[in-house]
Design an enzyme around this catalytic site. Structure first.
Site, PDB file in Angstrom:
ATOM      1  N   CYS A 174      40.690 100.597  55.423  1.00 57.52           N
ATOM      2  CA  CYS A 174      41.483  99.417  55.781  1.00 57.52           C
ATOM      3  C   CYS A 174      42.432  99.641  56.953  1.00 57.52           C
ATOM      4  O   CYS A 174      43.209  98.749  57.297  1.00 57.52           O
ATOM      5  CB  CYS A 174      42.197  98.906  54.546  1.00 57.52           C
ATOM      6  SG  CYS A 174      40.992  98.510  53.265  1.00 57.52           S
ATOM      7  N   HIS A 305      51.118  95.956  57.097  1.00 59.10           N
ATOM      8  CA  HIS A 305      49.849  96.023  56.366  1.00 59.10           C
ATOM      9  C   HIS A 305      49.906  94.974  55.260  1.00 59.10           C
ATOM     10  O   HIS A 305      48.940  94.251  55.046  1.00 59.10           O
ATOM     11  CB  HIS A 305      49.647  97.436  55.821  1.00 59.10           C
ATOM     12  CG  HIS A 305      48.292  97.654  55.234  1.00 59.10           C
ATOM     13  ND1 HIS A 305      47.146  97.540  55.972  1.00 59.10           N
ATOM     14  CD2 HIS A 305      47.897  97.947  53.966  1.00 59.10           C
ATOM     15  CE1 HIS A 305      46.097  97.774  55.193  1.00 59.10           C
ATOM     16  NE2 HIS A 305      46.519  98.016  53.970  1.00 59.10           N
ATOM     17  N   HIS A 340      42.677  89.949  52.716  1.00 60.13           N
ATOM     18  CA  HIS A 340      42.495  91.310  53.194  1.00 60.13           C
ATOM     19  C   HIS A 340      41.059  91.462  53.699  1.00 60.13           C
ATOM     20  O   HIS A 340      40.128  91.615  52.917  1.00 60.13           O
ATOM     21  CB  HIS A 340      42.782  92.308  52.085  1.00 60.13           C
ATOM     22  CG  HIS A 340      42.934  93.716  52.575  1.00 60.13           C
ATOM     23  ND1 HIS A 340      42.422  94.134  53.785  1.00 60.13           N
ATOM     24  CD2 HIS A 340      43.551  94.796  52.036  1.00 60.13           C
ATOM     25  CE1 HIS A 340      42.705  95.410  53.961  1.00 60.13           C
ATOM     26  NE2 HIS A 340      43.394  95.845  52.919  1.00 60.13           N
TER      27      HIS A 340
END
Lengths: 416, 364
Positions: A174, A305, A340
């Site tokens: 990620c 994030h 996400h």
């Protein structure tokens, strides 16, 4: 940082972003994506990409109207996995935005770097599903051909018929988008390529959904980073690619310059395979500042994030507070809007940061109801905020303790 | 910059980085010594496709290995051997601080780990009735992260993927990390594991086209800056002499089989020019040498540029297809062949997806 780089940072070429290609759950292309960020649009919707029977929660930030045939012409989209389709389509959008033709790039030295988390694991799911259904070990051949994650990068070069190109897939989960953009920055800054096409792509997969569902981190309806009532992530998908060029070359061809890449940092927690670590994140942020020649006091906005999980948000906010001490700028999470998107996430966020610099606003953290007292940051709740930004920071954290932080600056802001 | 001149067109700096150590687990044995002995004995011994006697939990112990796949086990074990070679109790990372060392691992899709996980989603009562401890290994960066955790390496940690060109792409990433100041040294290499699932998926991908039988293994190298020269050989900061100096790494792309030869010719010419190496200096070439037309085109491209220098293909001929690890094993074969000569060795690759690549190494 005590490093003794083979290339002094002062001897680097300056690197600018001259094209942006985005395919996201809140819009395709620069105009739609910018408007989505400014309006605080939500990409959350019921999942249609796979059967959700048996799951209590069924929302994600998918892109049901993505039509690869709209963008991909030379290769056959049916022979490409969805992440590869997103990677190619985003790159084509980015090149058009940069007013660069494939013909012009054909004989240039180029880097194609595509970050991803799950790559083409969705094709492996097709293979397994058919094996289980048929009760035989027979492998679905077209799915097998599509299932290599290495194709996310090379198929971009094949679609564009490039020749002097280094095509690399960077599967650092990620944080992968930031890794790829950082790599593009180094390659152009060091004079090793004329242009870098770099970013990330991931498809909305049943596998991803199952994984995060099992980990208890899927939110029922919406994603609420930094909120006291946050309930986890929404999985998402997308592709985002930046065109990076040497400043002089960009000026010489009259290119539009969105922003300058000032530098980036990488650091590994080396502690836990999945849990984030405050020290590792803080060290990564400081590495990025050092590499970019900036200090915490110069950063006007942090694109976090910000996944919306308990573990991420508290740890990330603590790391930010540790580094920024009394200079804490606004911190928002695009994942409140985009979900996400895994390996695409930090590339989408980097595109968002460049557009925020260009257009003078801070994208909001939407779905905000109540501040978490454990998190002492200004998360730009619900509404975009006008702001003259000069330096912005894009955080990304990944499983395996892979942290990557990118620093962008407004071109012409007198920083270099 | 003193590196100007050759560096003007974006070439390597005058002080190109050096490889000072390497280690391996392969079907030929555990460790460099066994591997090299096995390579010399090829012909009289017939290795299998897997690393013999490699059980992750026996090699690394039972703590922290329950959910470790074979690729991660191979990478962690190979890195341990590498660090045993260059480190001491006081300086486990060869004298570098933990945040100054990067890990760059070339890897392919973890086909078995992903498919095992997915099988559980389709065959158990609920699709999410999966073992959460199996989640980390379904991600391609798991093995690199494990190397960092097991050996306390806190610098940049990256995973690189690109079919049979993987190890060359990984070398280039490691080189640039060091060159651009993100790390002083990089532990880099590539790994591939053997499994029935990988064999089945790769066989379906080939769909009758020729290939080598799948095999496995891992090679890890230490890359660092050269600080001095002693006896005509570059020496790194900690006093470690180079086993090779990285002169150039280059890539290209082909879109159809008829373009492979030209793509590789262009790639090799750029590499020779960038490194200022004449073709006469080339001692040997280790090509991927994929069976059928990719290998034929590769050999033709090599012959066009460097004539009839010897082609080294013993490792792959003996072991099989080490996938993402291929070019790392090709480098090892070059190092074995050219040790001590100070000549240039070339690694080439032509993958089945569209990449060509090469690396020029001066071998000591």
């Amino acid at each position: 940082m005590g490093h003794d780089p083979a290339i002094a940072t002062s001897a680097r070429r300056r690197v600018v972003i001259t094209g942006i290609g985005v395919i996201s759950s809140i819009g395709t292309g620069v105009a739609e994506f910018t408007e989505g960020l400014r309006a605080g649009r939500s990409g959350a919707r019921p999942i249609t990409a796979f059967d959700t029977a048996g799951f209590a929660h069924t929302n994600a930030c998918g892109i049901p109207d993505f039509v690869p045939e709209r963008w991909i012409s030379r290769l056959n989209p049916g022979e490409l996995g969805r992440a590869t389709q997103l990677s190619i389509a985003s790159t084509i959008l980015a090149l058009r935005d940069a007013r660069l033709t494939p013909e012009r790039l054909r004989d240039q030295r180029a880097l194609i770097a595509v970050g991803t988390t799950y790559g083409e694991s969705g094709e492996l799911d097709r293979i397994v599903a058919r094996q289980v259904a048929s009760g035989t070990p027979a492998v679905d051949k077209p799915a097998a051909a599509r299932s290599a994650s290495s194709r996310l990068s090379i198929d971009v070069a094949r679609e564009l018929e490039l020749t002097q190109t280094e095509a690399v897939t960077i599967p650092t989960a990620c944080a992968a988008g930031n890794y790829a953009i950082g790599y593009g920055f180094d390659v152009v800054a060091g004079g090793e390529a004329d242009v870098a096409l770099c970013g990330g792509a991931d498809a909305l997969l049943r596998m991803t959904f199952v994984t995060f569902y099992r980990l208890g981190t899927i939110a029922p309806l919406i994603c609420q980073p930094f909120d006291r009532n946050r309930k986890g992530i929404l999985t998402g998908e997308g592709g985002a690619v930046l065109v990076l060029e040497d400043l002089d070359a960009a000026i010489a061809r009259g290119a539009h310059i969105y922003a300058e890449v000032l530098g980036y940092g990488l650091a590994c927690d080396a502690r836990h395979p999945v849990a984030p670590d405050q020290e590792g994140i803080a060290r990564c942020i400081s590495q990025a500042h050092s590499n970019a020649g900036t200090g915490p006091w110069q950063v006007d906005y942090i694109c976090a994030h910000g996944t919306g999980t308990k573990a991420n948000d508290v740890t990330e906010a603590a790391a930010i507070c540790q580094v920024f001490a009394g200079n804490l700028p606004p911190v928002s999470s695009l994942k409140s809007m985009l979900g996400h998107a895994m390996g695409a996430a930090s590339a989408l966020a980097a595109a968002g940061c460049a557009l925020a610099l260009e257009n003078g606003f801070i994208p909001p953290t939407i779905n905000h109801t109540e501040a978490d007292p454990e998190i002492g940051i200004d998360c730009v709740p619900n509404l975009a905020r006008p702001a003259e930004l000069r330096v912005v920071q894009n955080n990304s954290l990944a499983f395996a303790g892979n942290n990557a932080v990118l620093i962008l600056g407004r071109f012409g802001a007198g920083l270099a | 910059m003193t590196a100007a001149g050759r560096d003007q067109r974006g070439g390597l700096p005058a002080a190109a980085p050096v490889i000072t150590a390497w280690e391996v687990y392969s079907p030929l044995g555990h460790g460099a010594r066994s591997h090299l002995a096995g390579l010399r004995a090829v012909g009289s011994v017939r290795p299998g496709p897997s690393v013999p006697d490699f059980d992750v939990r026996e090699i690394l112990g039972r703590s922290g290995t329950r959910a470790m796949d074979r690729a991660a086990g191979l990478a962690v074990a190979t890195t341990r051997r590498l660090l045993d070679r260059v480190g001491t109790a006081e300086a486990p990372l060869g004298g570098y601080a933990s945040e100054d060392v990067g890990v760059v691992l070339g890897a392919s899709d973890g086909i078995k780990s992903v498919m095992d996980f997915l099988r559980d989603t389709w065959t158990r009562d609920k699709p999410y009735d999966v073992d959460p401890s199996h989640v980390p290994r379904t991600l391609m960066n798991f093995a690199a992260g494990q190397c960092a955790i097991w050996h306390g390496v806190r610098g940049p940690n990256a995973t690189i993927c690109g079919s049979h060109a993987t190890a060359l792409l990984t070398l280039n990433y490691a080189r640039r990390l060091q060159r651009n100041g993100h790390a002083k040294a990089a532990i880099w290499g590539a790994v591939e594991e053997l499994s029935a699932d990988r064999t089945a998926v790769e066989s379906a991908r080939l769909d009758g086209r020729g290939g080598r039988p799948p095999a496995e293994g891992c090679v890890m190298f230490l890359l660092e800056a050269a600080s001095t020269v002693a006896g005509g050989r570059p020496v790194a900061a900690g006093g470690r002499p180079a086993v090779a100096q990285v002169l150039a790494v280059e890539f290209g792309v082909w879109s159809g089989p008829d373009q492979i030869r030209d793509a590789l010719v262009g790639c090799l010419r750029r590499a020779l020019m960038r490194a200022a190496v004449r073709r006469e200096e080339v001692l040997a070439i280790a090509p991927l040498s994929w069976p059928g037309w990719p290998g034929s085109a590769e050999r033709a491209g090599i012959a066009d540029v460097v004539g009839d220098a010897p082609l080294l293909t013993k490792t792959a001929d003996a072991i099989g297809d080490t996938g993402a690890g291929s070019a790392a094993f090709q480098i090892v074969e070059l190092l074995a062949e050219g040790a001590g000569l100070g000549r240039v060795g070339v690694v080439t690759t032509v993958d089945g997806e569209g990449r060509v690549g090469c690396a020029l190494l001066r071998i000591y």
